[in-house]
Design a protein around this motif. Structure first.
Motif, PDB file in Angstrom:
ATOM      1  N   THR A 237       0.844  -1.197   0.000  1.00 52.92           N
ATOM      2  CA  THR A 237       0.000   0.000   0.000  1.00 52.92           C
ATOM      3  C   THR A 237       0.882   1.252   0.000  1.00 52.92           C
ATOM      4  O   THR A 237       2.066   1.209   0.350  1.00 52.92           O
ATOM      5  CB  THR A 237      -0.918   0.036   1.229  1.00 52.92           C
ATOM      6  OG1 THR A 237      -0.107   0.076   2.408  1.00 52.92           O
ATOM      7  CG2 THR A 237      -1.831  -1.184   1.258  1.00 52.92           C
ATOM      8  N   ARG A 238       0.290   2.355  -0.367  1.00 52.86           N
ATOM      9  CA  ARG A 238       1.027   3.613  -0.447  1.00 52.86           C
ATOM     10  C   ARG A 238       1.613   3.997   0.920  1.00 52.86           C
ATOM     11  O   ARG A 238       2.772   4.403   1.022  1.00 52.86           O
ATOM     12  CB  ARG A 238       0.099   4.725  -0.951  1.00 52.86           C
ATOM     13  CG  ARG A 238       0.682   6.130  -0.878  1.00 52.86           C
ATOM     14  CD  ARG A 238       1.977   6.268  -1.675  1.00 52.86           C
ATOM     15  NE  ARG A 238       1.767   6.040  -3.096  1.00 52.86           N
ATOM     16  CZ  ARG A 238       2.748   6.051  -3.992  1.00 52.86           C
ATOM     17  NH1 ARG A 238       4.004   6.266  -3.595  1.00 52.86           N
ATOM     18  NH2 ARG A 238       2.488   5.828  -5.268  1.00 52.86           N
ATOM     19  N   VAL A 257      -0.482   0.112  -4.201  1.00 49.15           N
ATOM     20  CA  VAL A 257      -1.933   0.115  -4.367  1.00 49.15           C
ATOM     21  C   VAL A 257      -2.616   0.829  -3.198  1.00 49.15           C
ATOM     22  O   VAL A 257      -2.008   1.056  -2.149  1.00 49.15           O
ATOM     23  CB  VAL A 257      -2.470  -1.330  -4.475  1.00 49.15           C
ATOM     24  CG1 VAL A 257      -1.889  -2.026  -5.700  1.00 49.15           C
ATOM     25  CG2 VAL A 257      -2.159  -2.129  -3.213  1.00 49.15           C
ATOM     26  N   ASP A 258      -3.870   1.164  -3.397  1.00 55.11           N
ATOM     27  CA  ASP A 258      -4.649   1.776  -2.315  1.00 55.11           C
ATOM     28  C   ASP A 258      -5.074   0.744  -1.284  1.00 55.11           C
ATOM     29  O   ASP A 258      -5.163   1.036  -0.087  1.00 55.11           O
ATOM     30  CB  ASP A 258      -5.893   2.469  -2.888  1.00 55.11           C
ATOM     31  CG  ASP A 258      -5.537   3.677  -3.731  1.00 55.11           C
ATOM     32  OD1 ASP A 258      -4.503   4.317  -3.436  1.00 55.11           O
ATOM     33  OD2 ASP A 258      -6.283   3.969  -4.691  1.00 55.11           O
ATOM     34  N   GLU A 259      -5.349  -0.462  -1.752  1.00 62.41           N
ATOM     35  CA  GLU A 259      -5.838  -1.524  -0.866  1.00 62.41           C
ATOM     36  C   GLU A 259      -5.300  -2.857  -1.359  1.00 62.41           C
ATOM     37  O   GLU A 259      -5.286  -3.123  -2.573  1.00 62.41           O
ATOM     38  CB  GLU A 259      -7.371  -1.541  -0.861  1.00 62.41           C
ATOM     39  CG  GLU A 259      -7.966  -2.520   0.126  1.00 62.41           C
ATOM     40  CD  GLU A 259      -9.495  -2.419   0.166  1.00 62.41           C
ATOM     41  OE1 GLU A 259     -10.121  -3.290   0.778  1.00 62.41           O
ATOM     42  OE2 GLU A 259     -10.039  -1.456  -0.413  1.00 62.41           O
TER      43      GLU A 259
END
Length: 277
Positions: A237-238, A257-259
């Motif tokens: 994740t970021r 990724v965000d999630e």
């Protein structure tokens, strides 16, 4: 460890020499037993989750499973990949732009059978033509290995064996087994130990005759262009990525990724599904 010191570090020089001769090298007590215990807890959580859904865990023989996980699922991941010996070996063998491509674990449970002798993938052209290793697998045991727990067995020097008569260039004919058995060494690592090996070195898991599982972590690292990343779906994740030191970020080639999405296993090795059952 910096590029300027790797070449003069005797531990790293020994590791490189041993990897090119034997195909495997160990580092005793690289981490604490407590670090390994936390790793086992994280493996057990990931294993339970993976087995609850289709394609979460792939069979590597009877009572034997392989699961991939994301770095954030392991509390000690940063300590692992940022360990000076791990970084030094990666850079010395794979070059300064080495790539971290895989995080997973094997779980040979009670009743697991002998695996056939095998490699984890076919010999790359660069290894065949130039004698250069283009990937490494680091293993860290989650338990103190006992004789009856199905210890890992490896045939040193066989990373250079040409795959003549190997099915899928990975599985040697049984007529060749006597050579590997004559070379074979069983490994009995303890919590905190780590090893590095070429996954081309012929190896197998042996029969687990105990009532205990023997989970072991796998960290896969490539030279640029080696191509093993395409078999894996690791992501970060970021927020996790931003928390990492730049020296670690530089070696991540996975998506940010965000999630996170649960990983469906792609690195299936068909020849291991049945073992010697």
């Amino acid at each position: 460890m910096t590029p300027s010191t790797i070449g003069t570090d005797p531990d790293i020089a020994e590791a490189v020499a041993t990897l090119y001769t034997d195909g495997i090298i160990g580092r005793k007590a690289a981490f604490s037993a407590e670090w390994a215990d936390a790793m086992r807890e994280d493996i057990e959580v990931a294993f339970e989750e993976a087995r609850s859904r289709p394609d979460g865990a792939v069979g590597r023989g009877p009572k034997r499973y392989y699961v991939e996980m994301h770095p954030e699922q392991m509390r000690g991941w940063l300590e692992l990949v940022d360990h000076p010996w791990v970084r030094g070996v990666c850079e010395a063998v794979l070059g300064p732009n080495y790539q971290i491509v895989e995080l997973g674990f094997d779980v040979p449970g009670p009743g697991a059978k002998n695996q056939p002798w095998h490699r984890d993938f076919p010999m790359p052209d660069e290894t065949r033509s130039a004698g250069r290793l283009t990937s490494l697998a680091f293993n860290a045991t989650a338990v103190d290995t006992e004789e009856n727990m199905g210890p890992f067995e490896i045939a040193p020097t066989t990373q250079w064996d040409l795959p003549e008569g190997f099915e899928h260039e990975m599985f040697p004919d049984k007529a060749l087994y006597s050579r590997f058995e004559a070379l074979a060494v069983r490994k009995y690592p303890r919590r905190g130990d780590i090893s590095a090996r070429s996954a081309l070195t012929l190896h197998r898991g042996t029969a687990n005759e105990s009532d205990k599982s023997r989970p072991v972590l796998v960290l896969g690292v490539d030279s640029p262009g080696a191509g093993n990343a395409e078999h894996h779906d690791m992501a970060v994740t970021r927020g996790f990525y931003d928390s990492l030191p730049d020296r670690v970020k530089a070696h991540l080639v996975c998506p940010v990724v965000d999630e996170l999405t649960p990983i469906s296993q792609k690195h299936s090795i068909e020849g291991l599904m049945m073992g010697e059952a």
